[in-house]
Design a protein around this motif. Structure first.
Motif, PDB file in Angstrom:
ATOM      1  N   LEU A 109      -1.047  -1.032  -4.118  1.00 42.43           N
ATOM      2  CA  LEU A 109      -2.442  -1.324  -3.803  1.00 42.43           C
ATOM      3  C   LEU A 109      -3.146  -0.056  -3.356  1.00 42.43           C
ATOM      4  O   LEU A 109      -2.548   0.786  -2.674  1.00 42.43           O
ATOM      5  N   SER A 110      -4.421   0.078  -3.734  1.00 43.74           N
ATOM      6  CA  SER A 110      -5.221   1.175  -3.188  1.00 43.74           C
ATOM      7  C   SER A 110      -5.612   0.816  -1.753  1.00 43.74           C
ATOM      8  O   SER A 110      -5.433  -0.318  -1.308  1.00 43.74           O
ATOM      9  N   LYS A 111      -6.179   1.782  -1.040  1.00 45.25           N
ATOM     10  CA  LYS A 111      -6.580   1.524   0.349  1.00 45.25           C
ATOM     11  C   LYS A 111      -7.636   0.422   0.396  1.00 45.25           C
ATOM     12  O   LYS A 111      -7.567  -0.492   1.237  1.00 45.25           O
ATOM     13  N   ASP A 112      -8.623   0.487  -0.495  1.00 45.43           N
ATOM     14  CA  ASP A 112      -9.675  -0.530  -0.524  1.00 45.43           C
ATOM     15  C   ASP A 112      -9.113  -1.906  -0.869  1.00 45.43           C
ATOM     16  O   ASP A 112      -9.512  -2.922  -0.279  1.00 45.43           O
ATOM     17  N   GLU A 113      -8.191  -1.947  -1.826  1.00 49.75           N
ATOM     18  CA  GLU A 113      -7.576  -3.220  -2.208  1.00 49.75           C
ATOM     19  C   GLU A 113      -6.787  -3.820  -1.056  1.00 49.75           C
ATOM     20  O   GLU A 113      -6.827  -5.032  -0.812  1.00 49.75           O
ATOM     21  N   GLY A 116       2.434   2.111  -3.187  1.00 51.51           N
ATOM     22  CA  GLY A 116       1.516   2.474  -4.258  1.00 51.51           C
ATOM     23  C   GLY A 116       1.065   1.312  -5.111  1.00 51.51           C
ATOM     24  O   GLY A 116       0.434   1.506  -6.162  1.00 51.51           O
ATOM     25  N   PHE A 131       0.834  -1.211   0.000  1.00 49.85           N
ATOM     26  CA  PHE A 131       0.000   0.000   0.000  1.00 49.85           C
ATOM     27  C   PHE A 131       0.865   1.256   0.000  1.00 49.85           C
ATOM     28  O   PHE A 131       0.640   2.192  -0.785  1.00 49.85           O
TER      29      PHE A 131
END
Length: 361
Positions: A291-295, A289, A286
């Motif tokens: 992964l997104s926060k939701d991912e 960068g 995360f």
């Protein structure tokens, strides 16, 4: 001084028999609100445990004088209908069904229970919708809900629930942050309109008596029943319970407040350690960068997908989720449900005899 001992041959004296009879009557008086509400001999409920609280364990608890509860979990309405019918084929005694309020087909599940003649429906996993409470009551069944705080207990009563369960953090599986000892003091003196059942960390009958004397209507147990002979849990799952101490049943650890982890109490194993490593690696991805926060949140939440079934059904107690309450330290052998309940009642009666002796002497 009264003689409540036994004779040298091990047979009870008349005085001991009278003391036991009086204590049993006192126990019946203490939990009368619970037994009347449930329609059972004993105010002892089986906690609803996914993969464990199915037809065999539920019917065994009810047949032994307690109140079994089917754990619906993620079942479809069709699967639940089958499970209820299979349970009814094994017992004519009362039992309930536990429904998760977040289930997308909650209304359909309620109707399945009502059509099958289930008399008590437990709504768990959050504040139940008013529509579900109304549908259950209009369908002729009774509603039981969980109250993690006094303010919520009062709100649930206003919403129309017929009974409450207060479950402490000592329990296994998904838990709140407050111990039963504190919840009992916060809630029991102030809620008299409906029966209140206590849960979390309970494994002995003398402990049940203590809560009954504070105003509880009965007790709910999960961990001891999970290791019962009638439980379909894998032998390795039960053996893990027998080996464990109370301190081995810990809640899942959260590494970063930005990515909340729902507290789940279970036995620490290789899976617990791998979960920490998984969280750390997900956080690194995360921050890089990748992964997104939701991912990232989904990556963390998906780690335990299927882990409870692996432990309970397949016996993978190394990497599976071995959900257990802190009372696991008092599970010493695989016993029949009938023996567990008889032991609990006997311990409760013995505790009341001792208290009576202290008052008289």
């Amino acid at each position: 001084m009264k003689d409540t001992s036994t004779s040298p041959a091990g047979t009870s004296t008349p005085a001991a028999d009278r003391a036991r009879t009086a204590a049993r009557h006192e126990l019946d008086r203490l939990w009368a609100a619970g037994t009347d509400f449930l329609g059972t001999e004993y105010a002892i409920l089986g906690g609803a445990m996914s993969w464990v609280s199915e037809r065999h364990l539920v019917s065994a608890i009810s047949n032994a004088g307690g109140f079994g509860v089917i754990a619906c979990g993620a079942m479809s309405p069709e699967l639940l209908e089958t499970e209820i019918a299979a349970t009814q084929a094994l017992t004519t005694k009362p039992f309930g069904v536990n429904l998760i309020t977040m289930h997308p087909q909650l209304e359909d599940l309620v109707q399945v229970c009502l059509r099958a003649g289930v008399g008590h429906i437990v709504l768990a996993g959050g504040i139940p919708p008013s529509s579900a409470i109304r549908a259950i009551r209009e369908g002729g069944a009774r509603v039981i809900a969980f109250a993690p705080a006094l303010v919520l207990a009062k709100r649930l009563i206003r919403m129309g629930v017929d009974a409450l369960v207060i479950e402490g953090a000592e329990a296994g599986g998904h838990v709140g942050p407050v111990s039963l000892t504190v919840l009992a003091q916060e809630i029991l003196p102030h809620i008299t309109e409906v029966p209140v059942f206590v849960a979390g960390g309970i494994a002995r009958g003398d402990a049940i008596v203590g809560f009954l004397e504070q105003g509880a209507a009965g007790a709910q147990l999960g961990t001891r029943f999970a290791a019962a002979a009638e439980s379909i849990a894998h032998p390795r799952f039960k053996e893990a319970f027998i080996r464990a101490n109370a301190r081995d049943a810990l809640t899942s650890v959260q590494l970063d407040p930005r990515f909340p982890v729902i507290p789940v109490r279970g036995l620490v194993n290789d899976g617990s350690q791998r979960f920490l490593t998984h969280q750390a690696e997900t956080l690194r991805r995360f921050q890089a960068g990748e992964l997104s926060k939701d991912e990232a949140q989904l990556e963390i939440e998906h780690f335990w997908a299927g882990a409870l079934r692996r432990a309970v059904i397949d016996g993978d107690v190394e990497t599976g989720s071995v959900m257990a309450g802190q009372s696991v330290g008092m599970v010493r052998s695989v016993q029949s449900v009938e023996d567990i309940i008889a032991e609990l009642v006997d311990q409760a009666v013995e505790a009341l005899i001792r208290r009576s002796d202290r008052r008289e002497h």
